[in-house]
Design a protein around this motif. Structure first.
Motif, short mmCIF file in Angstrom:
data_model
loop_
_atom_site.label_atom_id
_atom_site.label_comp_id
_atom_site.label_asym_id
_atom_site.label_seq_id
_atom_site.Cartn_x
_atom_site.Cartn_y
_atom_site.Cartn_z
N CYS A 77 0.84 -1.21 0.00
CA CYS A 77 0.00 0.00 0.00
C CYS A 77 0.87 1.25 0.00
N LEU A 78 1.93 1.19 0.82
CA LEU A 78 2.84 2.33 0.91
C LEU A 78 3.43 2.64 -0.46
N GLY A 120 0.87 3.96 -2.67
CA GLY A 120 0.55 5.32 -2.23
C GLY A 120 1.58 6.31 -2.70
N THR A 121 2.85 5.98 -2.45
CA THR A 121 3.92 6.89 -2.87
C THR A 121 3.85 7.12 -4.36
N ILE A 133 0.84 9.44 -4.91
CA ILE A 133 0.99 10.80 -4.38
C ILE A 133 2.25 11.46 -4.91
N VAL A 178 -3.16 1.16 -8.25
CA VAL A 178 -3.99 0.60 -7.18
C VAL A 178 -4.47 -0.81 -7.54
#
Lengths: 231, 425
Positions: B176-177, B180-181, B184, B205
């Motif tokens: 997820c990290l 996410g990175t 974002i 995702v």
């Protein structure tokens, strides 16, 4: 164990036999039929129900003849033969194997013969015929039932491919005649009478066929054997 | 380095069909090398070296390893038979796998790092680090899937229940990290790029979710196929049981009822034996395509069928030996009829001394059939002229169709009928 090397008069000497079969009832039946030592001269010295048991019993008792079932838990009769190889070829008092099977399948039968068994009879054999076969095998002779003779004729008959070894991969005319008569249900004596040869000569023909069967390179035999992981 | 290699690789040998499994025993990472070594019967170190070398070849090794890890199921732990290590040695070894795994992860990370810097097309840092994090997280998740599966087999006797959970969670967090990175970390520089940005984020995702759920889905599918083969096997067994139930038990019941008439008992037993025998051994014997049941049977088959018929009818055992085979033609049909007549005679007049023996041989163009009994025999010349059985239906029939018959009978020693016929073209 006694070390007398005379094999000429089996009836006087008697034969020590081990029964290998996974059906206890069948073993009991055979024992009852051939085990009356005073009458038949056969002494049942051991029984086994699977491969491991068979190998240890055979090693421990060193019988003259092993009645060997083809289908056994633990690898079958072929595995017993493989693991008793040094007893089979022992210079004195070799252990002889006689396959005694209910199986009809050619590859089963040919498999044990190629593994080193001296003969093959079906389980429908009568008690007295079985005793005869035991003594014949104990004397180093080969025992062909009509069915085995048929299988062998079949295997050596189809000769589209050139034989690898001429001497081994072909049956002589005489050997074919002998086998054919055995397949028709003739006893050795009758075969001899029919072909005007002595019983001894019949025996030597049959032994020659057995040797060819065990050593032959015939591709059918090899295919049978390899397909079943027998060699 | 690779000294302690448990014999787990030998276990798949005993499986009927050799399939490639990953090995859970003595593995460093996914057990791919260990499993392949067992499958190929090679030392594990060789396989590992090959993978190392392939890593140097533009990271091919990593890719291959990942694919194997993904596709090949973890082998069932059959370690009860193959765990020769003694207790003291074992305790020492227990510490080593952790070091090894660390080492393997390090190698993997280094390889990925080197790969990242060496790849030709430019990857900005914004892509590389999320990708690395995702990779490591995915590895942890996939490994965890294996472990939970193994625990499922091995009755799960683990000292801590939260550790596997924690590992799964850690893997998930890492993935997820990374994702996410990835999402974002993109700088929304221009408005025109926003659409592709959304697209990229969505893909990231989806990939992340696939990585998380993938191992469990793959294992479920593998479990299903395993279950299907088990079910087929069970079905086969049920079929055998049903057959034995139907025919054998039925026959045994009939035998009990007819216990006073030995002839009937013998007849029933013979018929049942023949039936079961054909059922057991036929599929192995037949090699050609046997699907077409309507196809006319060959000579051998017909001889056997005829013998079976006579056997059933007269309750006398008939043993058939066939050598060679050929298709039936009109002449051979006549020969078969003659043979049938001979069998009936043998069954009627033959004695109880042994079975009737039938031998059929095809040799080139010549077909030879012999029927032999061990009965009292008779003098063929003394048969009255009005008895048509042998003379007409055997000798005459053969002669009319271009073959020959010979009846040999010695009083006291049985009778043999020899039928010889040349095959038509």
């Amino acid at each position: 164990m006694n070390g007398t090397g005379t094999r000429d008069l089996p009836e006087e000497r008697g034969a020590r036999v081990v029964l290998v079969d996974d059906h206890r009832m069948f073993r009991a039946g055979v024992r009852a039929e051939i085990g009356r030592t005073e009458e038949t001269g056969v002494e049942v010295v051991g029984e086994a129900g699977d491969v491991d048991q068979a190998v240890s019993v055979i090693k421990a008792t060193r019988p003259d003849v092993v009645l060997l079932d083809v289908h056994l838990p633990g690898g079958g009769g072929v595995e017993v033969l493989r693991r008793s190889a040094e007893l089979l070829s022992a210079p004195e008092r070799p252990v002889r194997f006689l396959a005694l099977s209910v199986s009809d399948a050619a590859e089963d039968v040919i498999g044990v013969i190629r593994g080193g068994a001296r003969g093959y009879v079906t389980k429908t054999i009568t008690g007295s015929d079985l005793v005869d076969a035991i003594f014949r095998v104990a004397d180093g002779d080969a025992v062909f039932s009509p069915r085995l003779a048929g299988f062998v004729l079949d295997a050596f008959a189809s000769s589209e491919a050139a034989p690898v070894d001429e001497d081994l991969d072909r049956l002589t005319q005489r050997e074919r005649e002998v086998l054919r008569l055995i397949a028709r249900g003739y006893a050795y004596k009758e075969v001899g009478k029919e072909l005007f040869i002595s019983v001894k000569t019949v025996e030597s023909h049959v032994s020659a066929v057995l040797r060819k069967l065990q050593l032959s390179n015939r591709h059918e035999l090899t295919r049978w054997a390899t397909a079943r992981r027998l060699v | 380095m690779t000294t302690a290699t448990p014999a787990a690789g030998a276990a798949p040998d005993e499986a009927p069909a050799r399939k490639l499994y990953r090995s859970a025993e003595g593995r460093w990472l996914g057990g791919v090398a260990q499993g392949m070594a067992g499958h190929l019967a090679l030392p594990v170190s060789w396989v590992r070296i090959v993978f190392f070398v392939l890593i140097l070849a533009n990271g091919l090794g990593v890719l291959l390893y990942a694919i194997f890890w993904f596709v090949v199921p973890l082998g069932a732990p059959r370690t009860t038979a193959a765990a020769p290590a003694g207790p003291p040695l074992r305790r020492r070894l227990l510490r080593r796998p952790h070091k090894r795994r660390l080492f393997a992860f390090l190698v993997l990370a280094c390889a990925l790092g080197v790969l990242g810097t060496n790849v030709q097309f430019p990857i900005s840092g914004g892509y590389l680090w999320p990708l690395l994090i995702i990779g490591v997280g995915a590895a942890v998740v996939w490994r965890q899937a294996d472990n939970s599966r193994r625990a499922h087999w091995a009755a799960a006797t683990r000292d801590s229940r939260w550790l596997p959970l924690l590992r799964s969670a850690a893997g998930a967090v890492l993935v997820c990290l990374g994702v996410g990175t990835f999402v974002i970390g993109q700088h929304p520089a221009e408005a025109t790029q926003s659409l592709s940005l959304v697209f990229q984020a969505a893909v990231a995702v989806v990939v992340g979710i696939a990585l998380l759920a993938g191992p469990y889905l793959v294992r479920i599918v593998q479990d299903l196929s395993e279950e299907r083969t088990m079910r087929i096997r069970a079905q086969e067994r049920a079929e055998v049981a049903a057959h034995i139930h139907d025919s054998v038990l039925h026959t045994l019941t009939l035998i009990q009822r007819n216990a006073e008439s030995p002839r009937e008992v013998a007849r029933l037993a013979r018929a049942q034996e023949r039936d079961l025998r054909a059922w057991l051994y036929k599929p192995a014997e037949r090699s050609g395509p046997t699907e077409e049941e309507d196809k006319p049977a060959g000579l051998a088959e017909s001889v056997r069928a005829t013998a079976a018929e006579v056997e059933d009818h007269h309750g006398v055992p008939i043993e058939v030996v066939c050598v060679g085979d050929c298709p039936l033609d009109e002449r051979l049909a006549a020969q078969l009829q003659a043979a049938r007549e001979a069998m009936v005679n043998a069954a009627k007049y033959g004695d109880e001394r042994g079975p009737v023996r039938v031998f059929a041989e095809v040799e080139g163009r010549t077909v030879f059939v012999s029927v032999r009994d061990r009965g009292p025999g008779f003098d063929p010349d003394a048969v009255p002229a009005d008895r048509m059985g042998v003379r007409e239906s055997i000798v005459g029939r053969m002669r009319r169709n271009g073959g020959s018959a010979r009846v040999r009978s010695i009083p006291g020693e049985g009778t043999e009928v020899e039928l010889t016929m040349e095959r038509a073209e």
